[in-house]
Design a protein around this motif. Structure first.
Motif, PDB file in Angstrom:
ATOM      1  N   LEU A 120       0.855  -1.206   0.000  1.00  0.00           N
ATOM      2  CA  LEU A 120       0.000   0.000   0.000  1.00  0.00           C
ATOM      3  C   LEU A 120       0.885   1.248   0.000  1.00  0.00           C
ATOM      4  O   LEU A 120       0.639   2.217  -0.713  1.00  0.00           O
ATOM      5  N   LYS A 121       1.944   1.180   0.825  1.00  0.00           N
ATOM      6  CA  LYS A 121       2.882   2.303   0.918  1.00  0.00           C
ATOM      7  C   LYS A 121       3.539   2.568  -0.437  1.00  0.00           C
ATOM      8  O   LYS A 121       3.634   3.705  -0.895  1.00  0.00           O
ATOM      9  N   ARG A 122       3.933   1.481  -1.077  1.00  0.00           N
ATOM     10  CA  ARG A 122       4.608   1.599  -2.376  1.00  0.00           C
ATOM     11  C   ARG A 122       3.670   2.207  -3.414  1.00  0.00           C
ATOM     12  O   ARG A 122       4.076   3.070  -4.191  1.00  0.00           O
ATOM     13  N   ILE A 123       2.420   1.736  -3.411  1.00  0.00           N
ATOM     14  CA  ILE A 123       1.453   2.243  -4.388  1.00  0.00           C
ATOM     15  C   ILE A 123       1.266   3.745  -4.197  1.00  0.00           C
ATOM     16  O   ILE A 123       1.224   4.516  -5.160  1.00  0.00           O
ATOM     17  N   LYS A 124       1.207   4.165  -2.917  1.00  0.00           N
ATOM     18  CA  LYS A 124       1.021   5.601  -2.634  1.00  0.00           C
ATOM     19  C   LYS A 124       2.265   6.410  -3.005  1.00  0.00           C
ATOM     20  O   LYS A 124       2.175   7.413  -3.708  1.00  0.00           O
ATOM     21  N   LEU A 125       3.408   5.971  -2.536  1.00  0.00           N
ATOM     22  CA  LEU A 125       4.629   6.749  -2.747  1.00  0.00           C
ATOM     23  C   LEU A 125       5.043   6.800  -4.212  1.00  0.00           C
ATOM     24  O   LEU A 125       5.537   7.811  -4.698  1.00  0.00           O
ATOM     25  N   GLU A 126       4.832   5.679  -4.915  1.00  0.00           N
ATOM     26  CA  GLU A 126       5.218   5.646  -6.332  1.00  0.00           C
ATOM     27  C   GLU A 126       4.095   6.136  -7.240  1.00  0.00           C
ATOM     28  O   GLU A 126       4.248   6.125  -8.462  1.00  0.00           O
ATOM     29  N   LYS A 127       2.979   6.509  -6.616  1.00  0.00           N
ATOM     30  CA  LYS A 127       1.796   7.011  -7.358  1.00  0.00           C
ATOM     31  C   LYS A 127       1.432   6.045  -8.484  1.00  0.00           C
ATOM     32  O   LYS A 127       1.268   6.449  -9.640  1.00  0.00           O
ATOM     33  N   CYS A 185       2.199   5.228  12.246  1.00  0.00           N
ATOM     34  CA  CYS A 185       1.544   4.568  11.106  1.00  0.00           C
ATOM     35  C   CYS A 185       1.262   5.566   9.982  1.00  0.00           C
ATOM     36  O   CYS A 185       1.409   5.225   8.802  1.00  0.00           O
ATOM     37  N   LYS A 186       0.865   6.775  10.342  1.00  0.00           N
ATOM     38  CA  LYS A 186       0.601   7.792   9.308  1.00  0.00           C
ATOM     39  C   LYS A 186       1.887   8.109   8.541  1.00  0.00           C
ATOM     40  O   LYS A 186       1.886   8.210   7.311  1.00  0.00           O
ATOM     41  N   ALA A 187       2.960   8.278   9.281  1.00  0.00           N
ATOM     42  CA  ALA A 187       4.223   8.647   8.628  1.00  0.00           C
ATOM     43  C   ALA A 187       4.768   7.507   7.782  1.00  0.00           C
ATOM     44  O   ALA A 187       5.344   7.719   6.720  1.00  0.00           O
ATOM     45  N   ASN A 188       4.555   6.277   8.252  1.00  0.00           N
ATOM     46  CA  ASN A 188       5.157   5.132   7.571  1.00  0.00           C
ATOM     47  C   ASN A 188       4.168   4.369   6.693  1.00  0.00           C
ATOM     48  O   ASN A 188       4.526   3.377   6.081  1.00  0.00           O
ATOM     49  N   HIS A 189       2.935   4.826   6.652  1.00  0.00           N
ATOM     50  CA  HIS A 189       1.858   4.142   5.910  1.00  0.00           C
ATOM     51  C   HIS A 189       1.679   2.707   6.415  1.00  0.00           C
ATOM     52  O   HIS A 189       1.421   1.796   5.624  1.00  0.00           O
ATOM     53  N   SER A 190       1.866   2.502   7.710  1.00  0.00           N
ATOM     54  CA  SER A 190       1.673   1.167   8.282  1.00  0.00           C
ATOM     55  C   SER A 190       0.192   0.970   8.594  1.00  0.00           C
ATOM     56  O   SER A 190      -0.520   1.928   8.892  1.00  0.00           O
ATOM     57  N   ALA A 191      -0.231  -0.292   8.569  1.00  0.00           N
ATOM     58  CA  ALA A 191      -1.669  -0.552   8.701  1.00  0.00           C
ATOM     59  C   ALA A 191      -2.048  -1.232  10.001  1.00  0.00           C
ATOM     60  O   ALA A 191      -3.225  -1.339  10.311  1.00  0.00           O
ATOM     61  N   ASN A 192      -1.052  -1.728  10.761  1.00  0.00           N
ATOM     62  CA  ASN A 192      -1.402  -2.539  11.912  1.00  0.00           C
ATOM     63  C   ASN A 192      -0.743  -2.084  13.210  1.00  0.00           C
ATOM     64  O   ASN A 192       0.210  -2.708  13.688  1.00  0.00           O
TER      65      ASN A 192
END
Lengths: 289, 411
Positions: free
Chosen positions: B262-269, B329-336
């Motif tokens: 999810l983080k990758r999808i967001k950061l790499e748009k 989690c917000k800063a790192n796009h972590s989900a759990n």
């Protein structure tokens, strides 16, 4: 005389101390540790004598890794040596652009192994350039890529290693060729010897010490193959080697330093035995010429 | 004049003593990504402001060699006061006496956090759950639609998963139904065991039932056979990174992955029409039940030899507070986040994909907490490799694994 001896000792003592502390001591200490059940995280350890060595010889992971190491050594050394020699003979001739060829062949040797391994990992992938090349010549590449198949993974790594090493050994052979006096070739030509005859009667015998050096150095390097395995397969698909086994046992999972030290000594003994055999074989041949 | 000088000297001496009296604690952690590093540093600064008598020395570790550094530091008696540990390392360090028993400290928190099981070794708790990690099913909705599957037609059990992935696989030459992992060490078992757990099986029976190794049971054989079926019939085989790359390139219909994607999808748009689903249950008993996913995570542990255990525990408590977990989690796009209060934060509730991860946490299982687990997982991975990538039968591969696991446990 005595004073100068003391002066010399004083001057060399920093190096001697460093050598003793960082080379001699670890080597002897690991020999001792190899006879214990020392684990990094466990307090204290016990002397187990040769148990680690016995266990290693019955450990299918170690024997498998050793077998792969031998395949690697025996598979890469002859090809690397012959290809390096042929390339040295070619670039030793006078022709336009000779320096460019020498540099081009040598560049892989000065490139970081990690970088090369990553590039080749990509080349060996399913749909990668090597798979495409194989298809072009009518071969069927492995379904999931060369590194994801036990029948091709180790050989693919060996091929990369050969590509990377030949330039370095080529340069050593070129240095050896330069040391052969031109008069010998001139005399041979006057006597009517063909180029092939000159190669087998002059070049090859006089290159024998250089070839011995190349083979021994390459053998030691090949026995210690690690980076390629670590980067490309992590020992999967039957590619684990002796040094990778030592790394896994000693520095990952359970940190079994004692067991890993014993494995390292078994590898050391193997390399030593192999090198002695090579020296004896090459010397015998040299004396017969 | 003399009196003023004397007072000044005494004041200086007292203040310098106060400075000297500060406790310095060392914290080793793995979060070095530029996206999260400033948050880590600001949390430490806040902690120091709230606790002026404590200084925190933050040291970064890398995943490449962090485990070795921690092991060497503990073995040489120079370990940090607080250390971040992966869930599968806790048993190893706890079994050898390197971690402080936190059981009494966490008694009051036990209902506020998830993940205690992974930090509990032989009845004692050795780490505070911080950020957990589970895996969910990612679906490429464009491929699903091309294969004729609507969003209400997504798989809820194994048979449907197989049909959906096969349908997608038939779409074209460079399109695959399923992302199947190569035998990467320490990773393959994380992909395989969820199938075992989803089929109501496990590696060992419970403590009450004797804790026997049951890796060669009928249910595990069934799970491994299904795993191979997916692999053979529609699998894109690659490392986890390869599979994720191919998924993001629109080549794979279904993959199992974690929140890092999810983080990758967001950061790499990345422009990909996807959704996340809970891992499907097996349905082999004729019932539709939730499938089980893998559970791991990051824990904060205190060195048993720490000179400042109280200060160290304060830091652990501060970092794992719900508000700090949400910040992280917000800063790192972590989900759990491990904190249940943090899991209810609007940030997670408002995002359907993050919600999938939060719900999957309720259906996630962690491997047994065993100092020999690294060897046991290796045997499981060898069995999967022998069956899925080799010619050995499932029953033989699992029987061999069972024999070897029993040998490991006997040692």
């Amino acid at each position: 005389m005595r004073r100068s001896g003391l002066g010399g000792l004083a001057l060399t003592s920093p190096w001697v101390a460093t050598f003793a502390l960082f080379w001699v001591f670890p080597v002897l200490y690991s020999l001792y540790i190899g006879c214990t059940d020392y684990r990094l995280l466990v307090q204290g350890y016990e002397w187990v004598g040769l148990d680690n060595y016995r266990q290693l010889l019955n450990d299918p992971d170690f024997t498998g890794a050793l077998k792969n190491t031998f395949i690697f050594v025996l598979g890469t050394i002859p090809i690397t040596t012959v290809v390096a020699l042929v390339m040295a003979l070619l670039v030793n001739r006078r022709f336009k652009g000779r320096t460019i060829f020498r540099s081009a062949f040598f560049i892989p040797s000065i490139t970081s192994m990690v970088v090369v391994a990553l590039i080749f990992t990509s080349l060996y992938e399913r749909g990668g350039y090597i798979a495409l090349l194989a298809e072009l010549v009518g071969l069927t590449p492995p379904q999931h890529g060369f590194l994801f198949d036990s029948s091709t993974a180790l050989y693919s790594i060996m091929a990369m290693d050969i590509w990377m090493s030949v330039g370095y050994y080529m340069l050593i052979f070129v240095a050896g060729l330069k040391a052969i006096p031109d008069e010998l070739y001139e005399a041979a030509e006057i006597s009517g010897a063909s180029t092939v005859r000159q190669f087998f009667s002059i070049t090859l015998p006089l290159l024998r010490p250089v070839a011995l050096f190349v083979i021994v150095i390459n053998s030691i390097k090949s026995f210690q193959v690690f980076v390629e395995i670590f980067v490309m397969t992590k020992g999967s698909f039957d590619t684990s080697t002796a040094v990778y086994f030592v790394y896994e046992e000693g520095l990952t999972t359970a940190f079994r330093i004692g067991y890993a030290s014993a494995a390292a000594y078994l590898l050391f003994a193997t390399i030593a035995l192999f090198s002695v055999c090579q020296f004896l074989l090459m010397r015998r041949r040299m004396t017969t010429w | 004049m003399r009196l003023t000088m004397l007072i000044l000297i005494v004041a200086i001496l007292l203040s310098s003593q106060a400075i000297l009296a500060k406790d310095t604690i060392e914290w080793w952690q793995f979060w070095t990504d530029p996206a999260i590093k400033p948050t880590m540093e600001s949390m430490v600064e806040e902690f120091e402001q709230a606790n002026p008598d404590i200084d925190v020395k933050l040291t970064d570790l890398t995943w490449a060699n962090g485990h070795e550094k921690i092991a060497i530091a503990f073995a040489s008696g120079s370990g940090p006061d607080v250390v971040e540990l992966g869930s599968d390392w806790i048993a190893q360090f706890a079994a050898n006496g390197h971690l402080a028993d936190l059981s009494s400290e966490i008694a009051a928190d036990s209902n506020d956090f998830d993940g205690w099981g992974m930090a509990t070794y032989q009845g004692a708790v050795y780490g505070q759950p911080w950020i957990l990690g589970t895996r969910v099913l990612y679906v490429n909705l464009d491929l699903a639609e091309r294969a004729g599957h609507g969003t209400n037609y997504l798989p809820a059990d194994w048979i449907k998963l197989l049909r959906r992935t096969r349908d997608i696989h038939l779409l074209g030459d460079d399109i695959y139904g399923w992302g199947s992992n190569t035998p990467e060490k320490h990773r393959l078992y994380k992909k395989f065991l969820p199938f075992v757990w989803s089929n109501r099986a496990d590696v060992f029976t419970s403590e009450d039932e004797g804790n026997y190794c049951v890796i060669s049971s009928r249910h595990v054989i069934e799970a491994m056979s299904f795993y191979k079926l997916l692999h053979d019939s529609c699998g894109y085989v690659g490392s986890q990174r390869n599979i994720e790359d191919a998924f993001l390139d629109g080549k794979i219909g279904y993959i199992i992955s974690g929140d890092w994607l999810l983080k990758r999808i967001k950061l790499e748009k990345r422009d990909i029409n996807f959704t996340t689903l809970l891992i499907p249950g097996s349905g082999t008993d004729g019932k539709v039940t939730a499938g089980k996913s893998f559970l791991g995570g990051e824990f904060l542990a205190v060195n048993s030899a720490s000179d400042n255990p109280e200060a160290a525990k304060k830091l652990v408590d501060f970092i794992t507070q719900p508000k700090n977990q949400v910040r992280f989690c917000k800063a790192n796009h972590s989900a759990n986040p491990s904190s249940r209060a943090a899991q209810e934060d609007e940030y997670f509730v408002s995002d359907p994909n993050l919600q999938t991860f939060i719900v999957q946490l309720r259906y996630a299982v962690h491997p047994p907490v065993d100092p020999n687990w690294v060897y046991i997982e290796e045997e499981i991975e060898k069995a999967v490799e022998a069956f899925v990538f080799g010619t050995t039968s499932a029953a033989t591969a699992l029987y061999n694994a069972s024999v070897n696991i029993n040998k490991i446990r006997e040692k």
